[in-house]
Scaffold this motif. Structure first.
Motif, PDB file in Angstrom:
ATOM      1  N   ILE A  10       0.720  -1.191  -0.016  1.00  0.00           N
ATOM      2  CA  ILE A  10       0.006   0.156   0.037  1.00  0.00           C
ATOM      3  C   ILE A  10       0.979   1.209   0.060  1.00  0.00           C
ATOM      4  CG2 ILE A  10      -1.936   1.144   1.334  1.00  0.00           C
ATOM      5  CD1 ILE A  10      -2.468  -1.624   0.493  1.00  0.00           C
ATOM      6  N   ASP A  11       0.540   2.339  -0.703  1.00  0.00           N
ATOM      7  CA  ASP A  11       1.224   3.396  -0.896  1.00  0.00           C
ATOM      8  C   ASP A  11       1.061   4.209   0.519  1.00  0.00           C
ATOM      9  OD1 ASP A  11       2.325   3.205  -3.438  1.00  0.00           O
ATOM     10  OD2 ASP A  11       0.394   4.089  -4.273  1.00  0.00           O
ATOM     11  N   LEU A  12       2.043   4.652   1.154  1.00  0.00           N
ATOM     12  CA  LEU A  12       2.054   5.404   2.275  1.00  0.00           C
ATOM     13  C   LEU A  12       1.219   6.630   2.069  1.00  0.00           C
ATOM     14  CD1 LEU A  12       5.238   5.081   4.092  1.00  0.00           C
ATOM     15  CD2 LEU A  12       3.357   4.016   4.592  1.00  0.00           C
ATOM     16  N   THR A  39       3.397  -4.929   8.586  1.00  0.00           N
ATOM     17  CA  THR A  39       4.642  -5.627   8.884  1.00  0.00           C
ATOM     18  C   THR A  39       5.948  -5.286   8.371  1.00  0.00           C
ATOM     19  OG1 THR A  39       4.222  -7.179   7.092  1.00  0.00           O
ATOM     20  CG2 THR A  39       3.309  -7.841   8.799  1.00  0.00           C
ATOM     21  N   ASP A  40       5.862  -4.088   7.489  1.00  0.00           N
ATOM     22  CA  ASP A  40       7.111  -3.578   6.904  1.00  0.00           C
ATOM     23  C   ASP A  40       6.779  -2.353   6.312  1.00  0.00           C
ATOM     24  OD1 ASP A  40       9.832  -3.432   6.371  1.00  0.00           O
ATOM     25  OD2 ASP A  40       9.912  -4.548   4.590  1.00  0.00           O
ATOM     26  N   THR A  47       4.009  -2.765   3.716  1.00  0.00           N
ATOM     27  CA  THR A  47       3.554  -4.064   3.481  1.00  0.00           C
ATOM     28  C   THR A  47       2.597  -4.560   4.529  1.00  0.00           C
ATOM     29  OG1 THR A  47       5.689  -4.679   2.569  1.00  0.00           O
ATOM     30  CG2 THR A  47       4.238  -6.641   3.367  1.00  0.00           C
ATOM     31  N   VAL A  48       1.444  -4.984   3.992  1.00  0.00           N
ATOM     32  CA  VAL A  48       0.516  -5.537   5.117  1.00  0.00           C
ATOM     33  C   VAL A  48       0.209  -6.824   4.795  1.00  0.00           C
ATOM     34  CG1 VAL A  48      -2.184  -4.986   5.545  1.00  0.00           C
ATOM     35  CG2 VAL A  48      -0.709  -3.063   4.508  1.00  0.00           C
ATOM     36  N   GLU A  49      -0.096  -7.462   6.027  1.00  0.00           N
ATOM     37  CA  GLU A  49      -0.344  -9.173   5.771  1.00  0.00           C
ATOM     38  C   GLU A  49      -1.452  -9.071   6.669  1.00  0.00           C
ATOM     39  OE1 GLU A  49       2.923 -11.039   7.795  1.00  0.00           O
ATOM     40  OE2 GLU A  49       4.255 -10.711   5.882  1.00  0.00           O
ATOM     41  N   ALA A  50      -2.510  -9.940   6.058  1.00  0.00           N
ATOM     42  CA  ALA A  50      -3.860 -10.162   6.514  1.00  0.00           C
ATOM     43  C   ALA A  50      -4.474 -11.541   6.462  1.00  0.00           C
ATOM     44  CB  ALA A  50      -4.918  -9.456   5.772  1.00  0.00           C
TER      45      ALA A  50
END
Length: 59
Positions: A10-12, A39-40, A47-50
């Motif tokens: 995802i773009d910040l 997560t990063d 970086t998104v973990e779901a």
């Protein structure tokens, strides 16, 4: 129902509230999200973990 492990970039955003909305919008496309976490962070990407649930479809 099936659970899936999802990773997305995802773009910040300048506004943290907008970042949360953007993450939720992206994850919605992939099923009903049970939980997610950033997560990063590198450069301008998060970086998104779901974990998401989708309905089983019969063939």
């Amino acid at each position: 129902m099936t659970t899936h492990f999802i990773t997305a970039e995802i773009d910040l955003q300048e506004n943290p509230a907008e970042l949360q909305k953007e993450i939720e919008k992206e994850l919605e496309k992939r099923g009903e999200t049970l939980r997610w976490a950033i997560t990063d962070v590198k450069d301008d990407k998060a970086t998104v973990e779901a974990i998401a649930v989708t309905a089983d479809t019969e063939a």
